[in-house]
Design an enzyme around this catalytic site. Structure first.
Site, mmCIF file in Angstrom:
data_model
loop_
_atom_site.group_PDB
_atom_site.id
_atom_site.type_symbol
_atom_site.label_atom_id
_atom_site.label_comp_id
_atom_site.label_asym_id
_atom_site.label_seq_id
_atom_site.Cartn_x
_atom_site.Cartn_y
_atom_site.Cartn_z
ATOM 1 N N ASP A 401 14.462 1.991 101.629
ATOM 2 C CA ASP A 401 14.784 2.693 100.419
ATOM 3 C C ASP A 401 14.871 4.372 100.867
ATOM 4 O O ASP A 401 13.964 4.947 101.441
ATOM 5 C CB ASP A 401 13.320 2.665 99.455
ATOM 6 N N HIS A 402 16.078 4.763 100.561
ATOM 7 C CA HIS A 402 16.232 6.113 101.088
ATOM 8 C C HIS A 402 15.402 7.312 100.617
ATOM 9 O O HIS A 402 15.399 8.484 100.935
ATOM 10 C CB HIS A 402 17.827 6.286 101.134
ATOM 11 N N ARG A 403 14.754 6.872 99.368
ATOM 12 C CA ARG A 403 14.066 7.858 98.672
ATOM 13 C C ARG A 403 12.636 8.143 99.649
ATOM 14 O O ARG A 403 12.146 9.305 99.562
ATOM 15 C CB ARG A 403 13.522 7.256 97.403
#
Ligand code: CAO
Length: 429
Positions: A401-403
């Site tokens: 999850d790039h967040r």
């Protein structure tokens, strides 16, 4: 004393299940471990025990009923030993997140009352360009539509002379948001494929349908990136072969997976953000100091993810035997609710099947998942000697999850994981 038997919490992400079998009748005397009901959820068939000793006086559910945790299943006249009362787990009320819907309504009000600083020329130009004369709508509605790039001609007006009201625009925005978030599927046309040849229709299993929805939601809501890497597992392969022969005497099958699980927990301890979840408002990271790994298991009914708890505290042999047990029960739909919840990171291994790489979908609320592909012998160049040597190389990937995770951390994670697999001391106790 009569007691109500209540459906317990079924586990993470399972908010309901269907009754597939009621295994007792009124008058039956049951012990606390006796199964009274079989449920089918999205992931597994679950056997619900009575949890108390006594005689069934009333059955309040039947096959086909959709149940939610807290549902009263049966009434029982208690007998014998004092019942093992369980403290009901109370669901914490979810804090309401300000929804974009409310923000949109506020935006509409604001736009209608506050003058914009656009020049009259620009406004006129845009209105002519976008909307022509056939659409009736107030300036506020037009302005908002223009800002959001919505063509008013696609909206059906419900006001006088088909005028598009603020509500019409609002409803259109809500519908588009629901469709794009996956909560309402975009309208699909039923296609008659038989017009081009013979077809066969197969009903999707419940597990497939629900897993499909969860995967779609994860894919749409999590900004995914996948990092690919290789690990040299030549030495590990030799060590595994020895252990495999020894463990076979106890009927335990040692594959690569327990080693990968162990190595993952070593890296998770060093890089805790990979073992975390975002909180409900996406404002905080919840770092977990326990290492429960979900393992994707291919079953005839669809993908199931049993969870192996406290992987860091278990030996390779313990993990191997637990994997054999969990994967075999997953394939028979015999997993218990608490065996499919609480995972902190997932491994999906297709190494026993084939392929050179794939990008798995993150299993929320986790933030990363590893995909393992089939190892193969490769000629690897040794810079020190200037020679090529055959090495057993395992391709693997990490979707995240790039967040929560940056690309640099993901590359560090996969490098460290590959190096951990070369250090056999991690696997010797
Ligand atoms: N490279 C080379 N060989 C591998 C390997 C790898 N990466 N991974 C497994 N193997 C070998 C095993 O060692 C075993 O060989 P031996 O009998 O010689 O020991 C053989 O392949 C079969 O392994 P397996 O698949 O039975 O066992 P496993 O522990 O590797 O995996 C399980 C268990 C349950 C994960 C697997 O059976 C399974 O269901 N995999 C599918 C998961 C899936 O569908 N994922 C996709 C989800 S979509 O994201």
């Amino acid at each position: 004393m009569i007691k109500e038997i209540i459906l317990p919490d079924l586990g993470e992400g399972i908010d309901g299940a269907e009754v597939s079998d009621v295994t007792v009748s009124v008058g039956d005397v049951v012990g606390s471990d006796d199964i009274i009901l079989v449920l089918e959820s999205d992931k597994a068939s679950m056997e619900i025990p009575a949890d108390v000793n006594g005689s069934i006086t009333e059955i309040l559910v039947s096959a086909g009923d959709e149940l939610k945790p807290g549902h009263i299943l049966m009434k029982i006249e208690l007998s014998g030993d004092a019942p093992k009362e369980k403290v009901p787990v109370e669901e914490k009320p979810q804090k309401e997140k300000p929804t974009p819907e409310i923000e949109t309504i506020e935006t509409i009000e604001t736009i209608e009352t506050i003058e914009t600083i656009e020049t009259i020329e620009t406004k006129r130009h845009l209105e002519d360009l976008s909307f022509g004369n056939t659409v009736f709508a107030s300036p506020g509605v037009r302005r908002l539509a223009r800002e959001l790039g919505i063509n008013l001609q696609v909206i059906k007006g419900t006001g006088q002379k088909n005028r598009i009201t603020k509500n019409d625009l609002n409803n259109y925005i809500k519908l588009q948001m629901a469709i794009s978030s996956g909560s309402i599927p975009a309208q699909k046309q039923d296609v008659d494929f038989s017009q081009w040849g013979e077809v066969e229709v197969q009903k999707l299993t419940r597990i497939k349908r629900i897993t499909g929805q969860r995967l779609q939601q994860a894919w749409q809501t999590i900004p995914h990136v996948t990092q690919f890497d290789n690990a040299d597992i030549t030495d590990l392969d030799n060590y595994r072969k020895k252990l495999k022969t020894k463990a076979a005497e106890q009927d335990i099958k040692v594959t690569f997976l327990p080693f990968l699980m162990k190595a993952v927990t070593i890296v998770l301890k060093e890089m805790p953000e990979f073992n975390s979840s975002l909180d409900h408002a996406d404002q905080n990271l919840v770092l977990k100091n326990y290492y429960h790994l979900g393992i994707a298991v291919d079953t005839p009914f669809g993908l199931t993810v049993p969870v192996v708890k406290d992987v860091d505290q278990k030996s390779i042999i313990d993990l191997s035997s637990e994997l054999m047990d969990l994967s075999s029960r997953a394939r028979q739909k015999k997993l218990k609710p608490d065996e499919i919840k609480g995972g902190t990171f997932t491994i999906s291994s297709l190494g026993g099947i084939g392929g050179t790489g794939f990008s798995p979908i993150v299993n929320p609320p986790e933030v990363a998942i590893m995909g393992v592909s089939k190892s193969d012998w490769k000629q690897v160049y040794d810079k020190a000697t200037g020679e090529f040597h055959p090495r057993f190389i395992m391709p693997f990937s990490l979707s995240y999850d790039h967040r929560v995770i940056d690309g640099a951390s993901a590359a560090a994670f996969t490098s460290r994981f590959a190096s951990a697999l070369c250090d056999l001391s991690y696997f010797k106790n």
